[in-house]
Each structure stands twice: as structure tokens, then as C-alpha cells.
Scaffold this active site. Structure first.
Site, mmCIF file in Angstrom:
data_model
loop_
_atom_site.group_PDB
_atom_site.id
_atom_site.type_symbol
_atom_site.label_atom_id
_atom_site.label_comp_id
_atom_site.label_asym_id
_atom_site.label_seq_id
_atom_site.Cartn_x
_atom_site.Cartn_y
_atom_site.Cartn_z
ATOM 1 N N HIS A 1 25.325 -7.897 -25.848
ATOM 2 C CA HIS A 1 26.104 -7.087 -24.909
ATOM 3 C C HIS A 1 27.441 -6.688 -25.513
ATOM 4 C CE1 HIS A 1 27.776 -5.622 -21.133
ATOM 5 N NE2 HIS A 1 26.560 -5.695 -20.634
ATOM 6 N N HIS A 2 27.846 -5.460 -25.232
ATOM 7 C CA HIS A 2 29.110 -4.951 -25.765
ATOM 8 C C HIS A 2 30.301 -5.754 -25.263
ATOM 9 C CE1 HIS A 2 31.617 -2.123 -27.797
ATOM 10 N NE2 HIS A 2 30.720 -1.168 -27.839
ATOM 11 N N ALA A 3 30.145 -6.436 -24.129
ATOM 12 C CA ALA A 3 31.232 -7.274 -23.627
ATOM 13 C C ALA A 3 31.466 -8.490 -24.524
ATOM 14 C CB ALA A 3 30.928 -7.741 -22.202
ATOM 15 N N LEU A 4 30.445 -8.890 -25.290
ATOM 16 C CA LEU A 4 30.577 -10.027 -26.198
ATOM 17 C C LEU A 4 30.970 -9.605 -27.600
ATOM 18 C CD1 LEU A 4 27.491 -12.237 -25.258
ATOM 19 C CD2 LEU A 4 29.881 -12.587 -24.612
ATOM 20 N N MET B 1 24.468 -1.650 -21.574
ATOM 21 C CA MET B 1 25.664 -1.657 -22.419
ATOM 22 C C MET B 1 25.554 -2.687 -23.535
ATOM 23 S SD MET B 1 27.517 0.773 -21.311
ATOM 24 C CE MET B 1 29.031 0.426 -22.193
#
Length: 466
Positions: free
Chosen positions: A138-141, A21
Site C-alpha cells: 500500500h502507498h500508505a506504507l 492505492m
């Protein structure tokens, strides 16, 4: 530790070896005229001396392998930049083909959750003397648009500037700020205005009250007037299957004047031409594999709808997820373009009449079926919500430089999911339209052929409107 948002937690929770991701991008640079043979090595050494990384580049999950979910970020206080910023050289003969092959491998590998979730690869050895940087985060960041803004923030319009910070650093304008906190901020965080909260609450209630009429209108236009494309109506194709973890990545650029000329002649938008290019390329590619369905493919197209109905520049951005009929069942390029333009116009017209919350709800309705793709058998036994994601992201409109090196192109590398084995993303540069194609290595064979098909599709459109 910093608490993690629900969205960040979801991006981490759904990641597997088959579904990394992270978002990425490949940037090509021409070295400055006075660059010596050791320029890439010297550039990396100079950048590694910038050890003051922004907080987002120090974050990793507090419990990297926790089975209880991800709820907090931990900060890496001893960031090992030498690990995150790597130097590589291409094998001979140093063609773009070799560059894309190593980029494909790097984009296939998940990030190490015990470390901050990003990597940058400085690549030399291109036979034309240029160098490249492939970055992933990362897409979370950070999402793809934010990553592009971060890149633009460290570049300069001055070819003689040699003080550009590294991608993990802060733009020069943001460094060294001193003085008192801004009014309305406490310890760097915004202080809520009670009056604004009340006004926002009233506006939100009013917008939610309009959801029922919106649903009635969508139903009328979709079923009675057949003017809207709905999710789960796309045909099943070879692109809509469970995917593996290995990726292929391909990239190419086109002169923006070519696209603009066709758009002007056909009296449509440049984005319509880009979608029609993809339509023709996908039709040819699927025909080659004996897999062209009788029904038209459907693309999910993220579009900005800011300012369509709001007055003034302070209305903010509005992003909609429009489902576009690509008309791939039509052999005539003019007919495909007409189908694409009409489908996009209908979608934009509907979104332009909606409030921001209503637009968000409709967009969520268009993409919601993706949430069920991890369920066993869902991808194999249901129609896809759409066949492919095609994005056109605004890029820099002026020539940019990185410590004297000219930026020649930005090629996005995107996330893939089960049932969505192919993604095509464009960015607009000063003179070129840059395209990055990401595909599942197992499910999308001979991915690079799509580049030739895109060129042929544009040439067909040029002939059709001449």
C-alpha cells in the site's frame, strides 16, 4: 499503536474499489544452474522460515473500516506469512502473456485492511524455465521508489550467496546490530539539535520570501515567453476519463545501449529519448482509435534535481514534477524529440534555480488539480492537468541475485486515478531499460499494443539520427 502521518491517512481515505492505492512490481528471475524441478517450492519454504518481519510489514490501520478517518497504525503480532507470501503456477503454455494476465488481476484487487497491507506472489510455470515474483504494498506504507530500494536491499551481487533474506526481512548488514545507541539518538529516534532547528527555520523563512519572485518568473515564462507548460492546459483524450477498478499490465525491456546510442547521436539525454519513445507510441495508439487530439499531449515527469545549484554531496535529493510537451501532434520523430528535449530543458532550468521549498511549491502547483478529481463532474467537464505520468526510476546498475537466482528485470506497476487511466514507468537495470505499463482495463483497450508501438517509436528515432 503508532500515530499515522497525514499523508498515510490520505492514501487510505481516498482508496476505493475503483482506485486501489497500492504500488507493485513484477520481477523476473533465472534460477541458478543447480536448481532442481522443485526449486520454487523449496525457495518459498526456506523464505517462510524467516518470521522476523520488519515493522512496516506488520502494520495495518487500527480501525480498518472506520468512518472517522485513519489516525493510527496497529501492529500484527501474529503475522500470517503463508497468507502474504503466495505460490502460484501459470496456466499453459506459460508464456509471458499468461504472466502479465495474472499480474493484471492481482494488481486490480485492493489489499485487505484487516491485515498488513502487502502481498508477494511467487510464480512458476514459465515455459523458458524462469520464475517471477509480483509484489504489491500500500502507498500508505511505502512509495514506489522506497519499494524498489527495499527489493535491492535484500539482493546480492554474489551469485553464490544463499543467505539473502525475504523481501519482508532486513538486509544482512542491518541484522544483528548491537551496542550503544548512536550519538544524537534516544531509543532509536533522532534527538533534535536546537541550533540546527534555528538555522533551518531561518533558511525556510528566506526560501518562502522568494515565492513571490518565483511566481512572477513562472508567469513570465509561461504566458509571455510561452516556454513552460502549465497544468489544466492539456487536451482532453480517451486516457483522461473516470476509471474502473480492473487493471491491465504490460511489460517489456530494451537494451540500454540502443537508447544511449540515439541520445549520443541526437545530443540529448537518455531520458529525452525515453519520453520521445512514449510520444511516438501514444501518437500511434491514439491514431489507431481515432482519438489523436490536434494539441500535443502533456506528461507529468518526476525528476531528481539534486545538486543542480547546491554545492557538495550533502544537499539531499530534490524532486520536481515537470510538465513536458510530448509533441504528439507532430508526425516527424525528429521534430517530436526536439520538442520534448526543449520542454524538459526549460523545466529543469527553472527548477535548478529554485530552492528546495520553492521547487516543492511549484511541483505541488503542477499536480494540485488532481486533488479535485473525486469531485462529481470534475474529470468530465475540465481539462486534465496533464494526460499521463511517465517516470524513469533509477534501478540497480550491477547484476543482482536472489539466493543464486539472477534478476533479469524489474517492471513497475503503478497507481491510477480518475482522469489518469494510463501510467508508464521505466527502471534502469544493468544492461536493460525495463518498462511497466499500467492501464484501466475499461478505458485503455488493447494496452499491450503500446509495447509494439514503443519499439517502433525507438526504431524510428534510430533511423532519424542515423
Amino acid at each position: 499503536m503508532t500515530l499515522m502521518s497525514v499523508t498515510d491517512s490520505v492514501f487510505l481515505a481516498v482508496e476505493t474499489r475503483e482506485h486501489p492505492m497500492h504500488v507493485g512490481g513484477l520481477e523476473l528471475f533465472t534460477p541458478p544452474a543447480d536448481a532442481g524441478p522443485d526449486y520454487p517450492r523449496d525457495l518459498r519454504a526456506a523464505l517462510l522460515r524467516h518470521t522476523d518481519a520488519r515493522p512496516v510489514f506488520r502494520r495495518h490501520p487500527a480501525n480498518p473500516v472506520s468512518t472517522r478517518g485513519y489516525v493510527a497504525w496497529a501492529e500484527d503480532t501474529e503475522l500470517e506469512l503463508d497468507y502474504h507470501f503466495r505460490h502460484s503456477a501459470l496456466p499453459g503454455p506459460g508464456r509471458v502473456r499468461e504472466l502479465l494476465e495474472v499480474t493484471s488481476r492481482w494488481h486490480s484487487t485492493p489489499l485487505d485492511r484487516h491485515r498488513p497491507l502487502w502481498e508477494i506472489h511467487l510464480v512458476e510455470g514459465l515455459q523458458d524455465g524462469r520464475f517471477a515474483m509480483y509484489s504489491k504494498i500500500h502507498h500508505a506504507l511505502m512509495d514506489g521508489v522506497s519499494a524498489l530500494r527495499q527489493l535491492r536491499g535484500v539482493l546480492s551481487t554474489d551469485p553464490d550467496a544463499r543467505d539473502c533474506p525475504p523481501p519482508w526481512g532486513s538486509p544482512p548488514s542491518a541484522e544483528g546490530r548491537t551496542g550503544s545507541p548512536r550519538r544524537g539518538f534516544l531509543h532509536g529516534l533522532p534527538v533534535p539539535d536546537p541550533r540546527r532547528l534555528v538555522r533551518t527555520g531561518r533558511a525556510t523563512v528566506g526560501q518562502l520570501a522568494g515565492l513571490a519572485p518565483m511566481a512572477t518568473r513562472v508567469a513570465t515564462e509561461a504566458w509571455r515567453e510561452h516556454r513552460l507548460t502549465l497544468p489544466l492546459r492539456a487536451p482532453k483524450t480517451m486516457l483522461n476519463v473516470p476509471i474502473g477498478g480492473a487493471r491491465r499490465f504490460a511489460a517489456e525491456s530494451w537494451e540500454r545501449t540502443r537508447i544511449a546510442h540515439v541520445a549520443h547521436a541526437a545530443r540529448v539525454s537518455s531520458n529525452d529519448i525515453v519520453l520521445a519513445m512514449c510520444s511516438g507510441a501514444l501518437r500511434t495508439y491514439l491514431t489507431e482509435h481515432g482519438a489523436l487530439p490536434d494539441e500535443p499531449l502533456v506528461a507529468m515527469v518526476p525528476v531528481s534535481l539534486r545538486g543542480r545549484t547546491e554545492a557538495g554531496a550533502t544537499s539531499g535529493n530534490r524532486i520536481g514534477a515537470i510538465l513536458c510537451d510530448l509533441g504528439t501532434h507532430l508526425a516527424d520523430p525528429t521534430a517530436r524529440l526536439s520538442r520534448v528535449a526543449r520542454s524538459m530543458a526549460d523545466g529543469k532550468r527553472l527548477f535548478s534555480d529554485l530552492t528546495p521549498i520553492q521547487a516543492l511549491v511549484l511541483s505541488a502547483f503542477n499536480v494540485a488539480p488532481l486533488a479535485a478529481t473525486p469531485l462529481p463532474g470534475f474529470v468530465e467537464h475540465t481539462r486534465p492537468p496533464f494526460n499521463i505520468v511517465i517516470s524513469n526510476v533509477p534501478g540497480p546498475r550491477e547484476r543482482l541475485y536472489f539466493n543464486g537466482a539472477r534478476l533479469d528485470g524489474i517492471y513497475p506497476a503503478s497507481v491510477l486515478l480518475d482522469g489518469q487511466a494510463l501510467n508508464i514507468t521505466f527502471t534502469n537495470g544493468p544492461t536493460t531499460l525495463d518498462c511497466g505499463i499500467t492501464g484501466c482495463r475499461r478505458s485503455v483497450p488493447h494496452l499491450q499494443r503500446l509495447l509494439g508501438h514503443l519499439e517502433q517509436s525507438l526504431a524510428d528515432l534510430e533511423c532519424a539520427v542515423a
